[in-house]
Scaffold this active site. Structure first.
Site, PDB file in Angstrom:
ATOM      1  N   GLU A 113      39.324  53.589  36.752  1.00  0.00           N
ATOM      2  CA  GLU A 113      39.447  53.153  38.154  1.00  0.00           C
ATOM      3  C   GLU A 113      40.886  52.867  38.585  1.00  0.00           C
ATOM      4  O   GLU A 113      41.180  51.819  39.165  1.00  0.00           O
ATOM      5  CB  GLU A 113      38.572  51.913  38.397  1.00  0.00           C
ATOM      6  CG  GLU A 113      37.110  52.148  38.074  1.00  0.00           C
ATOM      7  CD  GLU A 113      36.231  50.929  38.330  1.00  0.00           C
ATOM      8  OE1 GLU A 113      36.760  49.859  38.665  1.00  0.00           O
ATOM      9  OE2 GLU A 113      34.997  51.043  38.197  1.00  0.00           O
ATOM     10  N   ASN A 151      38.343  57.815  33.778  1.00  0.00           N
ATOM     11  CA  ASN A 151      37.009  57.490  34.290  1.00  0.00           C
ATOM     12  C   ASN A 151      37.123  56.834  35.670  1.00  0.00           C
ATOM     13  O   ASN A 151      37.951  55.936  35.866  1.00  0.00           O
ATOM     14  CB  ASN A 151      36.358  56.504  33.302  1.00  0.00           C
ATOM     15  CG  ASN A 151      34.869  56.334  33.501  1.00  0.00           C
ATOM     16  OD1 ASN A 151      34.131  57.316  33.592  1.00  0.00           O
ATOM     17  ND2 ASN A 151      34.410  55.081  33.547  1.00  0.00           N
ATOM     18  N   HIS A 207      27.933  55.906  40.232  1.00  0.00           N
ATOM     19  CA  HIS A 207      27.237  54.756  40.844  1.00  0.00           C
ATOM     20  C   HIS A 207      26.882  55.140  42.274  1.00  0.00           C
ATOM     21  O   HIS A 207      27.741  55.132  43.156  1.00  0.00           O
ATOM     22  CB  HIS A 207      28.135  53.515  40.843  1.00  0.00           C
ATOM     23  CG  HIS A 207      28.379  52.960  39.481  1.00  0.00           C
ATOM     24  ND1 HIS A 207      27.367  52.433  38.709  1.00  0.00           N
ATOM     25  CD2 HIS A 207      29.507  52.855  38.736  1.00  0.00           C
ATOM     26  CE1 HIS A 207      27.868  52.017  37.551  1.00  0.00           C
ATOM     27  NE2 HIS A 207      29.162  52.271  37.542  1.00  0.00           N
ATOM     28  N   ASP A 234      23.813  55.166  38.031  1.00  0.00           N
ATOM     29  CA  ASP A 234      22.690  54.387  38.550  1.00  0.00           C
ATOM     30  C   ASP A 234      22.614  54.614  40.058  1.00  0.00           C
ATOM     31  O   ASP A 234      23.599  55.006  40.674  1.00  0.00           O
ATOM     32  CB  ASP A 234      22.714  52.898  38.168  1.00  0.00           C
ATOM     33  CG  ASP A 234      23.959  52.137  38.586  1.00  0.00           C
ATOM     34  OD1 ASP A 234      24.770  52.659  39.373  1.00  0.00           O
ATOM     35  OD2 ASP A 234      24.116  50.989  38.125  1.00  0.00           O
TER      36      ASP A 234
HETATM   37  C1  XIL Z   1      30.088  46.048  34.911  1.00  0.00           C
HETATM   38  C2  XIL Z   1      29.033  45.454  33.994  1.00  0.00           C
HETATM   39  O1  XIL Z   1      27.866  46.231  34.099  1.00  0.00           O
HETATM   40  C3  XIL Z   1      28.752  44.012  34.368  1.00  0.00           C
HETATM   41  O2  XIL Z   1      27.872  43.407  33.429  1.00  0.00           O
HETATM   42  C4  XIL Z   1      30.064  43.235  34.416  1.00  0.00           C
HETATM   43  O3  XIL Z   1      29.803  41.915  34.875  1.00  0.00           O
HETATM   44  C5  XIL Z   1      31.050  43.899  35.346  1.00  0.00           C
HETATM   45  O4  XIL Z   1      31.245  45.244  34.941  1.00  0.00           O
HETATM   46  N1  XIL Z   1      32.477  50.263  36.577  1.00  0.00           N
HETATM   47  C6  XIL Z   1      32.747  50.117  35.235  1.00  0.00           C
HETATM   48  C7  XIL Z   1      31.945  49.183  34.421  1.00  0.00           C
HETATM   49  O5  XIL Z   1      33.595  50.855  34.712  1.00  0.00           O
HETATM   50  O6  XIL Z   1      32.682  48.628  33.359  1.00  0.00           O
HETATM   51  C8  XIL Z   1      31.331  48.093  35.257  1.00  0.00           C
HETATM   52  O7  XIL Z   1      30.448  47.335  34.436  1.00  0.00           O
HETATM   53  C9  XIL Z   1      30.613  48.683  36.444  1.00  0.00           C
HETATM   54  C10 XIL Z   1      31.557  49.443  37.320  1.00  0.00           C
END
Ligand code: XIL
Length: 397
Positions: free
Chosen positions: A170, A216, A258, A291
């Site tokens: 990110e 990523n 996501h 998801d």
């Molecule tokens: C999220 C986890 O699922 C949570 O449990 C945590 O509190 C915050 O991070 N992008 C990512 C992941 O790369 O590491 C994140 O995971 C979700 C968004």
């Protein structure tokens, strides 16, 4: 002679089935593919089906179904949090390897690949690090040194055990950020400048010559306008192309995936085109955190099927679009969901105004939803000529 040939052929079929982890088919007991796990169905395509794993849930003896489902359905696992810097080094100089090591051991026992997540990210950093930078007690030179040491320490510890590392996560802004022109965002860019990205990949490669090193990010499932000022996918594409030209060892691009049913999202063909374009740079691709969340309206919360059904259908369609696109590109190596049951999903905790949820492929009681069955159908009813097994990526020196 005839009989012998048949026996040999039969043995080969049984051995092949055993290798794929499936029960061998016989004339009286044909294999019903719908009964097979995601992991077994993926193997026909040399595609790894993965999930993020919540270590607390994995260790919860009151919830044995969580553990059993991770083992049964998935051929790849990612630590949802356990390999993040704040978890690994909560106190400066003291590493807490326990949970991450447990996942590595679990994956080995269950013959699963590991995605390492994550080496460099602006979130879930230890407070000692961010506080130290903010109060000036950690200088820029020291910060760069700390990052190099962190990457080296973590990658070396798991050397040879991690298939794909999310090296940088990110790093790029979104059009709704300020300023809206896309740029390198967050803690690392602010303090070290964008050069930290190439450094991180080089340090990771030095620590493990064989792991596949990934960039990523989210919202890079499809290309938009093509203008890197506002098209994040194009920005990431240009970044990776430049890194590769500079000889930086980037082996893959991870698209998090996501999604939300309220957005409409992409078509399979658009997503497949994006994966193909990335593959043209010589990198592998993967969906790393899929998801598909929905707004939990009052109707949904009251159990109104008029509101629930369209959301379940849209969620399934989005899961399927990403999987079909991945199947269509021989360089798309894995498809990982960010949790597989609504019982353990980050969505309700993160998206609460308005409340969102229903994001995974099984409900809170581990009952598979439409999305789970669609993923299976995609794996079952796809094959040559447009879907061929994945080509392994070679790590770039
Ligand atoms: C999220 C986890 O699922 C949570 O449990 C945590 O509190 C915050 O991070 N992008 C990512 C992941 O790369 O590491 C994140 O995971 C979700 C968004």
């Amino acid at each position: 002679m005839q009989l012998k040939r048949w026996l040999v052929a039969g043995a080969v079929v049984i051995m092949a089935a055993a290798v794929a982890g499936a029960a061998p088919a016989t004339a009286s007991h044909p294999v019903d593919p719908a009964q097979q796990s995601l992991r077994t169905l993926g193997l026909r395509h040399n595609l790894y089906l993965g999930t993020a794993v919540d270590l607390a849930a994995l260790n919860d003896s009151a919830d044995p179904q969580y553990r059993a489902t991770v083992a049964k359905e998935f051929s790849s696992v990612t630590a949802e949090n356990a390999m993040k810097w704040a978890e690994l080094e909560p106190t400066r100089g003291t590493y807490n390897w326990g949970p991450a090591d447990e996942l590595v051991a679990f994956a080995k026992r269950n013959n699963q690949k590991l995605r390492g997540h994550v080496l460099v990210w602006h979130n879930q950093l230890p407070a000692w690090l961010t506080d130290g930078v903010n109060d000036g007690s950690i200088s820029t030179d020291e910060l760069r040194d700390l990052l190099r040491k962190h990457i080296t320490t973590v990658v070396k510890r798991y050397q040879g055990k991690i298939w794909q590392w999310d090296v940088v996560n990110e790093a790029v802004s979104d059009p709704w950020d300020n300023p809206p022109t896309l740029h390198y965002k967050g803690f690392w860019a602010q303090h070290l400048g964008p050069g930290y990205i190439a450094d991180a990949f080089r340090w990771a490669r030095a620590a493990d010559p064989k792991a596949l090193l990934f960039y990523n990010d989210y919202n890079i499932e499809a290309f938009g306008s093509g203008d890197p000022a506002n098209d994040k996918t194009q920005f990431v594409y240009d970044m990776v192309r430049q890194l590769r030209r500079d000889g930086v060892p980037v082996d893959g691009v991870g698209s998090q995936g996501h999604l939300g049913t309220q957005y409409g999202n992409y078509s399979t063909l658009q997503v497949a085109a994006a994966l193909k374009k990335f593959a043209g740079l010589g990198v592998a691709t993967a969906f790393t955190e899929v998801d598909v969340r929905s707004q939990l309206t009052e109707g949904v919360q009251a159990g109104d099927s008029n509101e629930i059904n369209p959301r379940l259908q849209a969620s399934a369609a989005n899961y399927s679009a990403l999987l079909q696109a991945c199947l269509a590109d021989r360089h798309c190596l894995s498809y990982t969901v960010w949790g597989f049951t609504d019982k353990h999903s980050w969505v309700p905790g993160w998206f609460s105004d308005p409340p969102e949820g229903m994001a995974t492929i099984m409900d809170e009681n581990y009952q598979p939803k439409r999305a789970y069955f669609e993923l299976k159908a995609d794996l079952i009813y796809s094959g040559p000529p447009y879907v061929l097994p994945r080509i392994p990526q070679r790590p770039r020196r």
